[in-house]
Design a protein around this motif. Sequence first.
Motif, PDB file in Angstrom:
ATOM      1  N   GLU A  49      69.465  14.905  50.526  1.00 58.85           N
ATOM      2  CA  GLU A  49      68.183  15.521  50.862  1.00 58.85           C
ATOM      3  C   GLU A  49      67.933  16.818  50.108  1.00 58.85           C
ATOM      4  O   GLU A  49      68.846  17.599  49.837  1.00 58.85           O
ATOM      5  N   ASN A  50      66.669  17.030  49.774  1.00 54.85           N
ATOM      6  CA  ASN A  50      66.219  18.282  49.163  1.00 54.85           C
ATOM      7  C   ASN A  50      66.939  18.622  47.865  1.00 54.85           C
ATOM      8  O   ASN A  50      67.154  19.797  47.544  1.00 54.85           O
ATOM      9  N   THR A  51      67.308  17.587  47.103  1.00 54.97           N
ATOM     10  CA  THR A  51      67.883  17.796  45.768  1.00 54.97           C
ATOM     11  C   THR A  51      66.987  17.130  44.734  1.00 54.97           C
ATOM     12  O   THR A  51      66.149  16.271  45.064  1.00 54.97           O
ATOM     13  N   MET A  52      67.198  17.483  43.494  1.00 55.89           N
ATOM     14  CA  MET A  52      66.416  16.870  42.425  1.00 55.89           C
ATOM     15  C   MET A  52      66.677  15.362  42.358  1.00 55.89           C
ATOM     16  O   MET A  52      65.785  14.583  42.005  1.00 55.89           O
ATOM     17  N   ALA A  53      67.876  14.950  42.730  1.00 61.22           N
ATOM     18  CA  ALA A  53      68.182  13.514  42.738  1.00 61.22           C
ATOM     19  C   ALA A  53      67.297  12.783  43.742  1.00 61.22           C
ATOM     20  O   ALA A  53      66.783  11.693  43.461  1.00 61.22           O
ATOM     21  N   ALA A  54      67.104  13.371  44.921  1.00 58.45           N
ATOM     22  CA  ALA A  54      66.255  12.753  45.937  1.00 58.45           C
ATOM     23  C   ALA A  54      64.792  12.774  45.513  1.00 58.45           C
ATOM     24  O   ALA A  54      64.041  11.820  45.768  1.00 58.45           O
ATOM     25  N   PHE A  55      64.372  13.842  44.855  1.00 55.96           N
ATOM     26  CA  PHE A  55      62.988  13.919  44.401  1.00 55.96           C
ATOM     27  C   PHE A  55      62.737  12.918  43.269  1.00 55.96           C
ATOM     28  O   PHE A  55      61.677  12.289  43.202  1.00 55.96           O
ATOM     29  N   GLU A  56      63.712  12.774  42.394  1.00 58.58           N
ATOM     30  CA  GLU A  56      63.575  11.796  41.312  1.00 58.58           C
ATOM     31  C   GLU A  56      63.483  10.383  41.875  1.00 58.58           C
ATOM     32  O   GLU A  56      62.701   9.555  41.385  1.00 58.58           O
ATOM     33  N   GLN A  57      64.247  10.110  42.906  1.00 61.76           N
ATOM     34  CA  GLN A  57      64.190   8.800  43.545  1.00 61.76           C
ATOM     35  C   GLN A  57      62.828   8.568  44.200  1.00 61.76           C
ATOM     36  O   GLN A  57      62.333   7.439  44.238  1.00 61.76           O
ATOM     37  N   THR A  85      71.319  27.267  57.789  1.00 62.53           N
ATOM     38  CA  THR A  85      72.652  27.513  57.253  1.00 62.53           C
ATOM     39  C   THR A  85      72.938  26.471  56.180  1.00 62.53           C
ATOM     40  O   THR A  85      72.307  25.413  56.136  1.00 62.53           O
ATOM     41  N   VAL A  86      73.928  26.748  55.342  1.00 62.82           N
ATOM     42  CA  VAL A  86      74.274  25.822  54.259  1.00 62.82           C
ATOM     43  C   VAL A  86      75.400  24.872  54.652  1.00 62.82           C
ATOM     44  O   VAL A  86      75.771  23.987  53.868  1.00 62.82           O
ATOM     45  N   ASP A  87      75.918  25.007  55.858  1.00 62.52           N
ATOM     46  CA  ASP A  87      77.151  24.313  56.250  1.00 62.52           C
ATOM     47  C   ASP A  87      77.049  22.789  56.200  1.00 62.52           C
ATOM     48  O   ASP A  87      77.989  22.118  55.746  1.00 62.52           O
ATOM     49  N   ARG A  88      75.962  22.224  56.677  1.00 59.60           N
ATOM     50  CA  ARG A  88      75.874  20.765  56.802  1.00 59.60           C
ATOM     51  C   ARG A  88      75.734  20.065  55.459  1.00 59.60           C
ATOM     52  O   ARG A  88      76.314  18.996  55.246  1.00 59.60           O
ATOM     53  N   THR A  89      74.967  20.625  54.549  1.00 54.89           N
ATOM     54  CA  THR A  89      74.610  19.891  53.329  1.00 54.89           C
ATOM     55  C   THR A  89      75.267  20.423  52.054  1.00 54.89           C
ATOM     56  O   THR A  89      74.950  19.948  50.962  1.00 54.89           O
ATOM     57  N   PHE A 112      78.164  15.900  50.252  1.00 56.17           N
ATOM     58  CA  PHE A 112      78.086  15.558  51.670  1.00 56.17           C
ATOM     59  C   PHE A 112      77.484  14.176  51.860  1.00 56.17           C
ATOM     60  O   PHE A 112      77.791  13.474  52.834  1.00 56.17           O
ATOM     61  N   PHE A 113      76.621  13.766  50.929  1.00 61.30           N
ATOM     62  CA  PHE A 113      75.950  12.475  51.007  1.00 61.30           C
ATOM     63  C   PHE A 113      76.815  11.364  50.416  1.00 61.30           C
ATOM     64  O   PHE A 113      76.998  10.310  51.017  1.00 61.30           O
ATOM     65  N   PHE A 117      77.118  11.912  44.028  1.00 57.78           N
ATOM     66  CA  PHE A 117      76.152  12.988  43.805  1.00 57.78           C
ATOM     67  C   PHE A 117      76.834  14.356  43.753  1.00 57.78           C
ATOM     68  O   PHE A 117      76.175  15.384  43.906  1.00 57.78           O
ATOM     69  N   GLN A 118      78.123  14.361  43.518  1.00 63.53           N
ATOM     70  CA  GLN A 118      78.842  15.627  43.416  1.00 63.53           C
ATOM     71  C   GLN A 118      78.220  16.508  42.334  1.00 63.53           C
ATOM     72  O   GLN A 118      77.896  16.039  41.241  1.00 63.53           O
ATOM     73  N   GLY A 119      78.027  17.765  42.681  1.00 65.89           N
ATOM     74  CA  GLY A 119      77.479  18.708  41.716  1.00 65.89           C
ATOM     75  C   GLY A 119      75.980  18.911  41.798  1.00 65.89           C
ATOM     76  O   GLY A 119      75.437  19.773  41.090  1.00 65.89           O
ATOM     77  N   GLU A 120      75.282  18.140  42.644  1.00 67.52           N
ATOM     78  CA  GLU A 120      73.853  18.398  42.851  1.00 67.52           C
ATOM     79  C   GLU A 120      73.679  19.811  43.398  1.00 67.52           C
ATOM     80  O   GLU A 120      74.472  20.278  44.226  1.00 67.52           O
ATOM     81  N   LYS A 121      72.642  20.492  42.932  1.00 67.66           N
ATOM     82  CA  LYS A 121      72.435  21.886  43.289  1.00 67.66           C
ATOM     83  C   LYS A 121      71.249  22.058  44.253  1.00 67.66           C
ATOM     84  O   LYS A 121      70.407  21.171  44.390  1.00 67.66           O
TER      85      LYS A 121
END
Length: 276
Positions: A49-57, A85-89, A112-113, A117-121
Amino acid sequence: MKRMGKTAIVLMLAAGLMAGQAAGVSAATEKEDKVITVAHRGASGYAPENTMAAFEQSVAMKADFLELDVQLSKDGRLVIIHDTTVDRTTDGTGTVRSLTYEELSQLDAGSFFSPAFQGEKIPTLEQVLDEYRGKIGILIEIKASYLYPGIEQKVADALSDRNLDKPNNGKVIIQSFETASVEKFHKLLPDIPVGILTSSANQLTDEALAQFSTYADYINPNLAYISEDLVNRVHALDMGIMAWTVRNAVYVQPLLDAGVDGIITDYPDYVPRHRG
């Protein structure tokens, strides 16, 4: 539906002048038959969620809008993340507002997903606007505005700097659960459509809806509150209505039958392009 209704009328008149009344009615009917598909935090059923990968999809799946959540970093940058908080994602800990953009940008927001997708910012709002303007509509949720004084102005500036403050096609929408934030943003950029997010029956009374209609273009309730009666009452006040959040395809048809204008979903492929 303030802007949608006006657009339909313009289309009808133009078509009627060019090809007769029947063609005008056909164009308007086709528009009314359209269902707005909103990819919730991007296509977050298929990518983090809320990453460029999700937006591209979202773009790949031909959603009409991508939806995102915007907050402020410690140093005042507009960052895209849902939780406060940043903890969950991410692989970090702490509140969004206690971390600088430099610190947030070092976090892994994809693993987390899935390890794929390791390294998504964590992106910034500006990055998303620059990459996806003109490719897909962008529904911006101002998150926890009570934590971030002035966030409405910062979002307005990001849009104005890109000449997105006067869209002629409704492809940028602002929404929030905080009604004061929505009203504040509307005063800053009155040409941008705004919506009220709600999961409270108290905000869906005739009196509440009438008040919202003085500045809002959409009422976007939790899907549990959707009924044909509510849809009709919202439409009677010249507002649109989009339901959230569909994570199971079984909910789609009842929402369509109730007459919602759009469906906010983690799975854009669950929603048909037209009501059928």
